[in-house]
Design a protein around this motif. Structure first.
Motif, PDB file in Angstrom:
ATOM      1  N   GLY A   1       0.826  -1.192   0.000  1.00 57.30           N
ATOM      2  CA  GLY A   1       0.000   0.000   0.000  1.00 57.30           C
ATOM      3  C   GLY A   1       0.865   1.248   0.000  1.00 57.30           C
ATOM      4  N   VAL A   2       0.462   2.248  -0.793  1.00 59.55           N
ATOM      5  CA  VAL A   2       1.184   3.504  -0.897  1.00 59.55           C
ATOM      6  C   VAL A   2       0.172   4.636  -0.850  1.00 59.55           C
ATOM      7  CG1 VAL A   2       2.619   4.929  -2.432  1.00 59.55           C
ATOM      8  CG2 VAL A   2       3.023   2.483  -2.286  1.00 59.55           C
ATOM      9  N   VAL A   3       0.540   5.740  -0.195  1.00 61.82           N
ATOM     10  CA  VAL A   3      -0.299   6.937  -0.183  1.00 61.82           C
ATOM     11  C   VAL A   3       0.484   8.060  -0.842  1.00 61.82           C
ATOM     12  CG1 VAL A   3       0.413   7.531   2.175  1.00 61.82           C
ATOM     13  CG2 VAL A   3      -1.628   8.566   1.210  1.00 61.82           C
ATOM     14  N   VAL A   4      -0.202   8.810  -1.714  1.00 62.09           N
ATOM     15  CA  VAL A   4       0.383   9.976  -2.373  1.00 62.09           C
ATOM     16  C   VAL A   4      -0.396  11.197  -1.900  1.00 62.09           C
ATOM     17  CG1 VAL A   4       0.812  11.136  -4.571  1.00 62.09           C
ATOM     18  CG2 VAL A   4       1.102   8.649  -4.384  1.00 62.09           C
ATOM     19  N   VAL A   5       0.340  12.216  -1.435  1.00 59.93           N
ATOM     20  CA  VAL A   5      -0.267  13.460  -0.970  1.00 59.93           C
ATOM     21  C   VAL A   5       0.194  14.592  -1.879  1.00 59.93           C
ATOM     22  CG1 VAL A   5      -0.573  15.043   0.978  1.00 59.93           C
ATOM     23  CG2 VAL A   5      -0.182  12.613   1.405  1.00 59.93           C
ATOM     24  N   ASN A   6      -0.747  15.431  -2.288  1.00 57.14           N
ATOM     25  CA  ASN A   6      -0.443  16.625  -3.067  1.00 57.14           C
ATOM     26  C   ASN A   6      -0.586  17.816  -2.131  1.00 57.14           C
ATOM     27  OD1 ASN A   6      -0.479  18.920  -4.694  1.00 57.14           O
ATOM     28  ND2 ASN A   6      -1.688  17.939  -6.304  1.00 57.14           N
ATOM     29  N   ARG A   7       0.541  18.400  -1.741  1.00 53.80           N
ATOM     30  CA  ARG A   7       0.522  19.558  -0.840  1.00 53.80           C
ATOM     31  C   ARG A   7       0.990  20.762  -1.652  1.00 53.80           C
ATOM     32  NH1 ARG A   7       0.223  20.898   4.626  1.00 53.80           N
ATOM     33  NH2 ARG A   7      -1.415  19.370   4.386  1.00 53.80           N
ATOM     34  N   GLY A   8       0.051  21.604  -2.060  1.00 50.12           N
ATOM     35  CA  GLY A   8       0.401  22.814  -2.799  1.00 50.12           C
ATOM     36  C   GLY A   8       1.118  22.537  -4.106  1.00 50.12           C
ATOM     37  N   GLY A   9       0.787  21.427  -4.758  1.00 50.86           N
ATOM     38  CA  GLY A   9       1.422  21.070  -6.021  1.00 50.86           C
ATOM     39  C   GLY A   9       2.673  20.218  -5.877  1.00 50.86           C
ATOM     40  N   ARG A  10       3.157  20.009  -4.644  1.00 47.90           N
ATOM     41  CA  ARG A  10       4.287  19.110  -4.395  1.00 47.90           C
ATOM     42  C   ARG A  10       3.750  17.744  -4.005  1.00 47.90           C
ATOM     43  NH1 ARG A  10       7.999  21.272   0.002  1.00 47.90           N
ATOM     44  NH2 ARG A  10       9.204  19.446  -0.606  1.00 47.90           N
ATOM     45  N   LEU A  11       4.341  16.698  -4.549  1.00 48.70           N
ATOM     46  CA  LEU A  11       3.889  15.339  -4.277  1.00 48.70           C
ATOM     47  C   LEU A  11       4.795  14.658  -3.259  1.00 48.70           C
ATOM     48  CD1 LEU A  11       3.141  14.246  -7.935  1.00 48.70           C
ATOM     49  CD2 LEU A  11       1.482  14.953  -6.190  1.00 48.70           C
ATOM     50  N   PHE A  12       4.165  13.973  -2.304  1.00 47.49           N
ATOM     51  CA  PHE A  12       4.870  13.215  -1.272  1.00 47.49           C
ATOM     52  C   PHE A  12       4.305  11.799  -1.276  1.00 47.49           C
ATOM     53  CE2 PHE A  12       4.776  17.642  -0.057  1.00 47.49           C
ATOM     54  CZ  PHE A  12       6.095  17.898   0.297  1.00 47.49           C
ATOM     55  N   GLY A  13       5.181  10.800  -1.195  1.00 51.85           N
ATOM     56  CA  GLY A  13       4.742   9.411  -1.187  1.00 51.85           C
ATOM     57  C   GLY A  13       5.250   8.672   0.040  1.00 51.85           C
ATOM     58  N   TYR A  14       4.373   7.854   0.615  1.00 53.02           N
ATOM     59  CA  TYR A  14       4.727   7.056   1.795  1.00 53.02           C
ATOM     60  C   TYR A  14       4.124   5.666   1.672  1.00 53.02           C
ATOM     61  CZ  TYR A  14       5.947  11.561   3.732  1.00 53.02           C
ATOM     62  OH  TYR A  14       6.522  12.790   3.913  1.00 53.02           O
ATOM     63  N   VAL A  15       4.810   4.692   2.264  1.00 51.48           N
ATOM     64  CA  VAL A  15       4.216   3.369   2.413  1.00 51.48           C
ATOM     65  C   VAL A  15       3.034   3.535   3.352  1.00 51.48           C
ATOM     66  CG1 VAL A  15       4.584   1.030   3.293  1.00 51.48           C
ATOM     67  CG2 VAL A  15       6.394   2.181   1.991  1.00 51.48           C
ATOM     68  N   ASN A  16       1.915   2.948   3.008  1.00 46.21           N
ATOM     69  CA  ASN A  16       0.686   3.080   3.787  1.00 46.21           C
ATOM     70  C   ASN A  16       0.723   2.130   4.982  1.00 46.21           C
ATOM     71  OD1 ASN A  16      -1.858   3.511   4.757  1.00 46.21           O
ATOM     72  ND2 ASN A  16      -2.924   2.617   2.999  1.00 46.21           N
ATOM     73  N   SER A  17       1.569   2.477   5.953  1.00 47.83           N
ATOM     74  CA  SER A  17       1.726   1.650   7.139  1.00 47.83           C
ATOM     75  C   SER A  17       2.133   2.530   8.314  1.00 47.83           C
ATOM     76  CB  SER A  17       2.792   0.581   6.890  1.00 47.83           C
ATOM     77  OG  SER A  17       2.964  -0.233   8.028  1.00 47.83           O
ATOM     78  N   CYS A  18       1.301   2.561   9.334  1.00 48.99           N
ATOM     79  CA  CYS A  18       1.606   3.340  10.535  1.00 48.99           C
ATOM     80  C   CYS A  18       2.718   2.630  11.312  1.00 48.99           C
ATOM     81  CB  CYS A  18       0.357   3.466  11.406  1.00 48.99           C
ATOM     82  SG  CYS A  18       0.635   4.389  12.934  1.00 48.99           S
TER      83      CYS A  18
END
Length: 143
Positions: free
Chosen positions: A61-78
């Protein structure tokens, strides 16, 4: 059925992502060993989207966040219990949209670097996932 599924729960070395939907199928790696996630505009500004990748037969699982046009990706695991951050599709952000938030225990993570700033895993980080944009599509590289 593989992985010991069934309705007996996930005791022991089970897959913490086993409850993720099986359809659609996880995204396969391309010939370069990367994953084409979606067009850039499919992740709304100040929003987030989740994806499931096929990493050599393992679901990731992966989550992609768009913060003000910048993309950040994280493994979807707390990092608290190694369970997915979200309970519902694409619901990763706190109600005010300022941080990633684990739906299980409320841990809150800065979007810019994945640092847990509140909750049971305070001081720990989400595992980042490198992203690039190619031909207006978000591409995930190996973490």
């Amino acid at each position: 059925m593989t992985g010991g599924g069934g309705d007996g729960g996930g005791q022991g070395g089970g897959d913490p992502f086993a409850f993720l939907p099986r359809d659609p199928s996880p995204l396969p790696q391309n010939s370069e060993g990367h994953w084409e996630l979606c067009p850039v505009d499919a992740v709304p500004e100040d929003g987030a989207r989740g994806f499931v990748l096929d990493d050599a037969g393992v679901r990731l699982g992966v989550v992609v966040v768009n913060r003000g046009g910048r993309l950040f990706g994280y493994v979807n695991s707390c990092p608290h219990l190694n369970i997915p951050l979200n309970l519902w599709p694409d619901k990763f952000l706190s109600p005010d949209g300022q941080v990633l938030q684990c739906a299980t225990h409320g841990a809150r993570f800065r979007i810019e670097d994945g640092l847990c700033i509140a909750g049971p895993c305070e001081g720990r980080f989400l595992t980042s996932f490198r992203l690039v944009v190619k031909n207006r599509k978000i591409v995930a590289l190996e973490p």
